[in-house]
Design a protein around this motif. Structure first.
Motif, PDB file in Angstrom:
ATOM      1  N   MET A  42       0.798  -1.228   0.000  1.00 19.29           N
ATOM      2  CA  MET A  42       0.000   0.000   0.000  1.00 19.29           C
ATOM      3  C   MET A  42       0.831   1.279   0.000  1.00 19.29           C
ATOM      4  O   MET A  42       0.500   2.275   0.639  1.00 19.29           O
ATOM      5  CB  MET A  42      -0.981   0.005   1.170  1.00 19.29           C
ATOM      6  N   TRP A  47      -1.116   2.062  -4.981  1.00 19.12           N
ATOM      7  CA  TRP A  47      -2.462   2.605  -5.187  1.00 19.12           C
ATOM      8  C   TRP A  47      -2.786   2.653  -6.677  1.00 19.12           C
ATOM      9  O   TRP A  47      -3.900   2.308  -7.093  1.00 19.12           O
ATOM     10  CB  TRP A  47      -2.579   4.020  -4.638  1.00 19.12           C
ATOM     11  N   ILE A  50      -3.325  -0.823  -8.122  1.00 16.04           N
ATOM     12  CA  ILE A  50      -4.646  -1.330  -7.730  1.00 16.04           C
ATOM     13  C   ILE A  50      -5.735  -0.667  -8.570  1.00 16.04           C
ATOM     14  O   ILE A  50      -6.681  -1.322  -9.016  1.00 16.04           O
ATOM     15  CB  ILE A  50      -4.884  -1.092  -6.226  1.00 16.04           C
ATOM     16  N   ALA A  81      -7.178   0.893   1.075  1.00 11.20           N
ATOM     17  CA  ALA A  81      -7.546  -0.106   0.072  1.00 11.20           C
ATOM     18  C   ALA A  81      -9.056  -0.174  -0.082  1.00 11.20           C
ATOM     19  O   ALA A  81      -9.583  -0.298  -1.208  1.00 11.20           O
ATOM     20  CB  ALA A  81      -6.994  -1.475   0.470  1.00 11.20           C
ATOM     21  N   ILE A  96     -10.647  -7.624   1.933  1.00 15.41           N
ATOM     22  CA  ILE A  96      -9.332  -7.055   2.206  1.00 15.41           C
ATOM     23  C   ILE A  96      -8.812  -7.668   3.504  1.00 15.41           C
ATOM     24  O   ILE A  96      -9.557  -7.783   4.476  1.00 15.41           O
ATOM     25  CB  ILE A  96      -9.415  -5.527   2.361  1.00 15.41           C
TER      26      ILE A  96
END
Length: 377
Positions: A42, A47, A50, A81, A96
């Motif tokens: 992360m 980011w 994703i 997330a 998650i």
């Protein structure tokens, strides 16, 4: 690995997320859509990777597992997330999970200033309605996602591989459920990237890349597991820097939510990065996972990961060694690792066969990345 197994079994509850994968994809299209799990630390480039995967019509995203020893702590990494997936109609309810805060051995961690600035996603206005919650254990979620998938799954590994190594150590039979791991990591024929101006200028390890430096033991377990791996190392990512021209081409008035998010983040990166050292690390790896043909130069090497002991007590501006658990993943005394090369990827006769993407066509990647963000989700 008995301590890991005990923890994993204790947390292994199907009721955590009830994933009897129910996707309403027409049967004729199933074979062309890749089931994929993202395993991430992360960070900023995560980011963007994703966002790309969540918007990609060729990918069936099963869930996101987060390494707790990454750029953001579980509380903030999980929330961020969740916020990212909320911007995707298809993926807003995907599960998650977040794993251990510590590497399997050693004292490596990211600089504390990086972890602090990652909390608010560079000033992103995360709605107050986005709930904060306790996220399932990362390895438990990863194992259940693999078990419940009707087809073998790709894993996009864009952080340290602590979660993946834990699962493969406890349930090695699950490697049969993994088609391939696409890993952003390593430096095969170039220097590592641990020396960052203003943060880690004098780092004694000039050979390792961050993802493998953070948990070399985990990387070695995955490398030796027998799971097919495509490595996208610094050799490839160093050739694809973030440019003003790319950001300009991303501009348009009507944007998809994840497209607008990426636009804001890329602009923030360009404004905040003064040393010219920002590359498309994880987005490039995500694009190769979705489109393996984008890699136009692949070599198979016998690669090993340096896991030898030494005197490395971690970064002066990272987590202090006294904060780490006294024992490692095997329940033995935690070791300091090699201060000069822990986490380095070596071409060695003792290594395992790893497919290495040495070059990606930058214009093709950039065009695909922008077009994918613009698709209707």
């Amino acid at each position: 690995m008995r301590r890991i197994a005990k923890s994993l079994i204790a947390l292994s509850l199907l009721s955590v997320f009830n994933i009897a994968h129910t996707q309403s994809t027409p049967k004729a299209e199933i074979s062309s859509i890749k089931p994929l799990i993202i395993d991430t630390d992360m960070g900023t480039d995560d980011w963007l990777a994703i966002a790309y995967i969540a918007q990609n019509q060729k990918i069936d995203l099963l869930g996101v597992t987060i390494v707790g020893n990454g750029i953001a702590t579980c509380e903030y990494a999980g929330r961020n997330a969740q916020y990212l997936l909320s911007l995707s109609t298809r993926n807003k309810d995907k599960p998650i999970g977040c794993g251990s805060n510590w590497p399997m051995d050693g004292f490596a961690s990211y600089p504390t200033p990086w972890r602090e600035t990652s909390k608010d996603m560079m000033g992103e206005k995360i709605p107050s309605s986005t709930p904060s919650k306790i996220y399932p254990d990362g390895p438990t979620l990863l194992a259940e996602l693999l078990r419940s998938s009707k087809r073998p799954v790709d894993i996009l590994a864009i952080g340290s591989m602590t979660n993946i190594a834990t699962v493969l150590s406890v349930e090695p039979e699950l490697k049969e459920k993994i088609t391939r791991i696409y890993s952003m990591g390593g430096a095969v024929k170039v220097n590592g990237n641990l020396r960052v101006p203003g943060f880690t200028d004098s780092h004694s390890n000039t050979k390792a890349e961050w993802n493998y430096y953070i948990d070399p033991i985990a990387a070695k377990i995955v490398f030796t597991s027998g799971v097919p791996i495509t490595l996208v190392p610094l050799d490839a990512t160093n050739k694809v820097p973030l440019t003003k021209d790319f950001i300009t081409r991303l501009q348009r008035e009507q944007q998809q939510p994840l497209e607008a998010f990426a636009d804001r983040i890329f602009k923030n990166i360009l404004q905040s990065t003064t040393n010219g050292e920002y590359y498309h690390w994880d987005p490039l790896t995500a694009s190769v996972a979705a489109n393996p043909e984008f890699c136009d130069q692949t070599q198979t090497y016998l690669l090993d990961i340096v896991t030898s002991t030494g005197t490395d007590q971690g970064l002066p501006n990272g987590q202090p060694s006294a904060a780490f658990p006294l024992t490692n993943a095997e329940g033995k005394k935690r070791n300091a690792l090699n201060e000069l090369s822990a986490g380095a990827t070596l071409i060695s006769n003792n290594g395992k066969k790893i497919d290495v993407c040495m070059h990606v066509n930058a214009p093709i990647f950039e065009k695909n990345f922008i077009e994918t963000l613009r698709t209707t989700n």
